[in-house]
Design an enzyme around this catalytic site. Structure first.
Site, PDB file in Angstrom:
ATOM      1  N   GLU A   1       0.844  -1.198   0.000  1.00 32.03           N
ATOM      2  CA  GLU A   1       0.000   0.000   0.000  1.00 32.03           C
ATOM      3  C   GLU A   1       0.879   1.247   0.000  1.00 32.03           C
ATOM      4  O   GLU A   1       2.104   1.173   0.141  1.00 32.03           O
ATOM      5  CB  GLU A   1      -0.898  -0.004   1.228  1.00 32.03           C
ATOM      6  CG  GLU A   1      -0.120   0.004   2.542  1.00 32.03           C
ATOM      7  CD  GLU A   1      -0.910   0.592   3.690  1.00 32.03           C
ATOM      8  OE1 GLU A   1      -1.074   1.828   3.679  1.00 32.03           O
ATOM      9  OE2 GLU A   1      -1.337  -0.163   4.581  1.00 32.03           O
TER      10      GLU A   1
ATOM     11  N   LYS B   1      -5.202  -2.860  14.265  1.00 33.14           N
ATOM     12  CA  LYS B   1      -4.564  -1.813  15.065  1.00 33.14           C
ATOM     13  C   LYS B   1      -5.112  -1.846  16.490  1.00 33.14           C
ATOM     14  O   LYS B   1      -6.308  -2.057  16.714  1.00 33.14           O
ATOM     15  CB  LYS B   1      -4.805  -0.444  14.428  1.00 33.14           C
ATOM     16  CG  LYS B   1      -4.153  -0.282  13.059  1.00 33.14           C
ATOM     17  CD  LYS B   1      -4.380   1.112  12.512  1.00 33.14           C
ATOM     18  CE  LYS B   1      -3.660   1.319  11.189  1.00 33.14           C
ATOM     19  NZ  LYS B   1      -4.316   0.635  10.070  1.00 33.14           N
TER      20      LYS B   1
END
Length: 730
Positions: free
Chosen positions: A37, A174
Site C-alpha cells: 500500500e 490496530k
C-alpha cells in the site's frame, strides 16, 4: 463469432490500470509478487523517512526472492509497481492536502480529478486483484472502532476482505480498535483469519504481540498459509484472507503501555469531535507523541517484518501453483485414498508452444463479383484470429493425446479489441503479455463469393514488439518439445528462439505467414547450414518459398564455403537427370512446376525439413536424409515420391526424399484463410507425441499428414478461421 465487446464491469476498469513491465511479466509467469500500500508513504510518515522506508521494504521483498508492487494513484492513474522516481514523487508530496487517502469509495473521485493518492488496504486489495496479485503485505489492519455500536465507524478494509480474493499479511488489527468486534465482523463477512503460531495463539494487536482475542485459526509455516490461499483460489470463494504475523519481541511494545496511551488519545478525540477518516491518523499521531516516536519506529519494523513474511508466503504459493498439474478437488477417490494403486500412470506432460500473433480478425465476403475502388455489398464477421492463435487453437481442438498441452505466447493491447479477445478467447491466457503502449493486432480480409482471398490488411506491430525477455521466460518455464514461431514476431525473438533451441533441444518450426514476412529468415544472425541448423522445419506456401529463396539470394546465403558443400553432397542434379529419363517424368512435373523443386533444394541445407503448401494441389514434403539405405527398403505411401541419393558422408549416403500428398478429397470452399494454420496445428500434436515425422516410418508419416490435411479440409469448409469440428477428427 465475436461481434462486439460487452460491458465488462471490473474487467473494463482493469484496462485503465498502469502495470509495470516487471510486475506484469512476473504475474504472467506465476512468479511471487507482493503488493504494497502507499498511505504509509503519503499519510503515515514524513519525508524523507517515508521514502527511506518504502525503498527498504521493496529491498526486503527482493532479498526474499519476490517482486514488490507498490500501488498508488499518480495523477489519477492507478499504478501497480511504482518506479523509484514515482515513489520519490509520492513521498515528496506527503502532507500536502491535495493528496487523497484512497479507499474503495475514493477511487472514482481520485481518478476523475487526476489526483495523487495513497492507497489504503481496501483500494490496494482491489487494484492488486485486478492485476492478478494474490499477496499483499502491510502494517496493521483497520477494523471496528471502539464505540462503533453508536458511531458505526467500521473500516472499509473489513468489507473488502469479505469480497476481494487477496491474502493480506499484517501484524493484526490496530490496537486502537475493538479487536473482538473486528474478528466478529470478519467472521460475518466470510474472511478466514489465521495467526502464525501454535493452536490457541491470540491475534496480535498492532504494536503488541498479542491481544486478548484468540485467533480463529493458526498456521505454523508459510507453506501452510500458501495451501490455505491456493485452496480458496481453487474453490473460487472470492473472499480475502487475513494472515496475522506477531511482531518480533524486540520491537513489540508492552500492551499495558499502549492501552493507557490509546485510552487517553481516544478521550481526546471524543472531546475534539474527531471521527471518520480523520480519526485513525489523529489517534496514531497522539500515540506517537505519547511514546516519543517509539510507536512510529515499531510501525516501520512491523511493515518490514510483514513484507518478509509476505514474500515467503508468495514464494511458497508460487511453488505450490507450479507443482499442481491435476487438482484433486471434488474427486473423493483421490482425496481419501492416500496410497492409491495407479494402474494407468499418467504419461509425462509434453508442451507445444506457439509464439506468434493473436488478433481481431474481420472477414468481408462480397455477395457479388468484387469491384475494386468501390463499395461492395457483402457479409462481415469478426472473430479472434492471428496465425499464432489459429495454429494453437487448431492444435488444442484436434489434440488426441492426453499428455500434450498447447500454450500461445503472444501479446494483447490495453484497449477495446484486447478486452474483447480476452473475454472470448478459447485458449489459456497465462502466456499472453499485456502491452499498455501498443494497440491490439488486427487483420482485415476481403474475399470473393467463392471464398478466395482478394486483398487483406494487417496491423501486427504489437507482436513484433513483444519483449524478448518475456518470450524467454515463458519458453524456459514451459520447456516445450515443439516450438512454432510465426513470422509476425521480431527478428530478435527469432534469434532468441534459435539460441534457446540449442539449450532446450525442442523442435523449432517456422510458419512464414506472408511473402513479405517470410524474408525475415534471411536476416537471422544465428542461421547455420546442416548439421548445425536450428530450425527443425519450415512450412511455406509456394509463394512464400519463392520469397524466402529470393531473399537468401540477395543476402548471399548461398555461399561457397558453408552452404555449397552441403548442397553438393546431395548430388541432386545427377538424380534429376536419372529421373527425367524414366517413366516418372510426368510425375516430376509436379515438383518442377513453379520452380518448387529447385528453390526447395537450394534452401534445404538451412532447413532440412520443408512442408510446402500448394493449396488445392496438395502438399510437398522435402527432407534431407543422412542415410538413404533404409529409405530404399521402405516405400513411401505418398501419391508421388522420389529418393535422390548423394555422396557418402560419415558412413552413410546423404540424400533427399521428395514426396507429394494430394488433397484427400475435394472441398466445398468457404474460407481458405486458416487452412494452413490448421494443418500445422494438427501436425504439431503428432510431432510432439511421435517425434520426427519427416524421418518416421512411411505409414506413420502418411497417417499424420493425411490427418492434418483432413483438418485443413474441415476449416476450408467452415466460415471460421479454425473449424470447431476439429475435435471430431479421428
Amino acid at each position: 463469432m465475436l461481434k462486439s465487446a460487452k460491458p465488462l464491469g471490473l474487467r473494463s476498469f482493469a484496462n485503465r490500470l498502469s502495470i509495470s513491465d516487471e510486475v506484469r511479466s512476473a504475474v504472467s509467469l506465476g512468479k511471487p509478487v507482493v503488493a504494497l500500500e502507499s498511505t504509509i508513504i503519503t499519510h503515515g510518515l514524513p519525508f524523507p523517512q517515508n521514502v527511506q522506508m518504502a525503498k527498504k521494504v521493496e529491498s526486503i521483498i527482493r532479498e526474499n526472492n519476490a517482486i514488490p508492487a507498490t500501488i498508488a494513484f499518480m495523477n489519477g492513474i492507478p499504478k501497480i509497481g511504482l518506479s523509484l522516481h514515482e515513489i520519490e514523487e509520492l513521498a515528496g508530496s506527503a502532507g500536502n492536502p491535495s493528496i487523497n487517502k484512497v479507499s474503495r469509495r475514493d477511487i472514482a473521485y481520485t481518478m476523475a480529478n487526476n489526483l495523487l493518492g495513497g492507497t489504503t488496504i481496501s483500494s490496494t486489495m482491489i487494484l492488486a486483484h485486478m492485476a492478478g496479485i494474490k499477496i499483499f503485505a502491510t502494517g496493521g489492519l483497520g477494523g471496528v472502532h471502539r464505540g462503533a455500536e453508536i458511531t458505526m465507524d467500521i473500516s472499509a478494509d473489513l468489507e473488502e476482505l469479505g469480497k476481494t480474493p487477496v491474502a493480506v499479511v499484517c501484524a493484526g488489527p490496530k490496537a486502537i480498535l475493538d479487536i473482538e468486534k473486528t474478528m466478529e465482523f470478519l467472521e460475518t463477512k466470510g474472511c478466514m483469519v489465521a495467526t502464525l503460531g501454535p493452536a490457541g495463539v491470540k491475534v496480535p494487536g498492532f504494536y503488541c504481540r498479542e491481544s486478548k482475542v484468540v485467533s480463529p485459526y493458526n498456521f505454523e509455516s508459510f507453506e501452510d498459509a500458501a495451501r490455505i490461499i491456493e485452496s480458496s483460489n481453487q474453490l473460487g470463494l472470492h473472499s480475502g484472507s487475513l494472515f496475522c504475523i506477531p511482531p518480533p519481541p524486540e520491537v513489540a511494545l508492552k500492551d499495558t503501555l499502549i492501552e493507557a496511551v490509546i485510552d487517553k488519545a481516544s478521550n481526546e478525540a471524543d472531546k475534539l469531535g474527531i471521527k471518520g477518516k480523520q480519526l485513525t491518523p489523529f489517534l496514531l499521531a497522539e500515540i506517537a507523541r505519547e511514546t516519543n516516536g517509539l510507536s512510529v519506529s515499531s510501525n516501520i519494523d512491523f511493515v518490514m517484518n510483514n513484507a518478509k513474511a509476505g514474500s515467503q508466503i508468495a514464494c511458497e504459493l508460487s511453488k505450490l501453483q507450479s507443482s499442481i498439474k491435476n487438482p484433486t478437488y471434488f474427486q473423493p477417490s483421490e482425496v481419501y485414498d492416500r496410497n492409491p494403486i495407479d494402474e494407468h500412470p499418467c504419461p509425462k506432460k509434453l508442451n507445444v508452444a506457439v509464439v506468434g500473433a493473436i488478433a481481431l480478425d474481420t472477414h468481408c465476403t462480397s455477395l457479388k463479383k468484387v469491384r475494386m475502388a468501390d463499395s461492395n455489398p457483402g457479409k462481415i464477421d469478426s472473430a479472434i484470429g492471428g496465425v499464432g492463435y489459429n495454429v494453437a487453437l487448431a492444435a488444442q481442438l484436434s489434440n488426441r493425446h492426453q499428455n500434450i498441452s498447447t500454450s500461445l505466447i503472444s501479446s494483447l493491447g490495453n484497449d477495446l479489441s484486447g478486452s474483447a479477445i480476452r473475454e472470448k478467447m478459447k485458449l489459456n491466457q497465462k502466456s499472453i503479455y499485456r502491452d499498455d503502449k501498443n494497440p491490439t493486432a488486427q487483420y482485415l480480409s476481403v474475399h470473393s463469393t467463392g471464398g478466395e482471398l482478394v486483398v487483406a490488411c494487417s496491423d501486427m506491430d504489437i507482436i513484433a514488439r513483444m519483449p524478448p525477455s518475456y518470450v524467454s521466460d515463458r519458453i524456459e518455464s514451459l520447456a516445450p518439445k515443439v516450438v512454432i514461431a510465426d513470422a509476425n514476431v521480431s527478428i530478435e525473438v527469432l534469434n532468441l528462439l534459435m539460441v534457446l533451441q540449442e539449450k532446450l533441444e525442442y523442435k523449432l518450426i517456422f510458419e512464414p505467414t506472408s511473402d513479405t514476412k517470410a524474408r525475415k529468415l534471411s536476416e537471422l544472425s544465428n542461421l547455420r547450414p546442416y548439421p548445425n541448423h536450428k530450425f527443425y522445419a519450415i512450412t511455406p506456401t509456394v509463394s512464400e518459398l519463392k520469397s524466402i529463396f529470393e531473399a537468401f539470394e540477395r543476402a548471399e546465403k548461398f555461399d561457397v564455403n558453408n552452404w555449397f558443400p552441403v548442397l553438393d553432397s546431395l548430388q541432386i542434379d545427377t538424380a534429376f537427370k536419372r529421373l527425367r529419363s524414366t517413366e516418372n517424368s510426368a510425375a516430376m512435373q509436379k515438383f518442377t512446376n513453379k520452380g518448387i523443386l529447385q528453390m526447395a533444394c537450394s534452401l534445404l541445407p538451412y532447413f532440412p525439413n520443408m512442408l510446402i503448401k500448394d493449396g488445392a494441389n496438395g502438399l510437398f514434403l522435402v527432407t534431407l536424409k543422412d542415410c538413404t539405405s533404409d529409405m530404399k527398403r521402405k516405400a513411401s505411401l505418398a501419391n508421388f515420391s522420389f529418393l535422390a541419393e548423394g555422396l557418402q558422408v560419415e558412413g552413410g549416403n546423404r540424400g533427399v526424399l521428395f514426396e507429394h500428398y494430394e488433397v484427400p478429397e475435394k472441398s466445398s470452399v468457404k474460407n481458405v484463410t486458416g487452412a494452413g494454420d490448421t494443418l500445422l496445428g494438427v501436425l504439431s500434436n503428432e510431432i510432439c507425441s511421435k517425434g520426427d515425422l519427416f524421418d518416421a516410418e512411411p505409414l506413420l508419416r502418411y497417417e499424420c499428414t493425411r490427418r492434418a490435411q483432413l483438418g485443413a479440409k474441415l476449416t476450408v469448409e467452415d466460415c471460421g478461421a479454425v473449424s470447431e469440428d476439429l475435435a471430431k477428427l479421428p
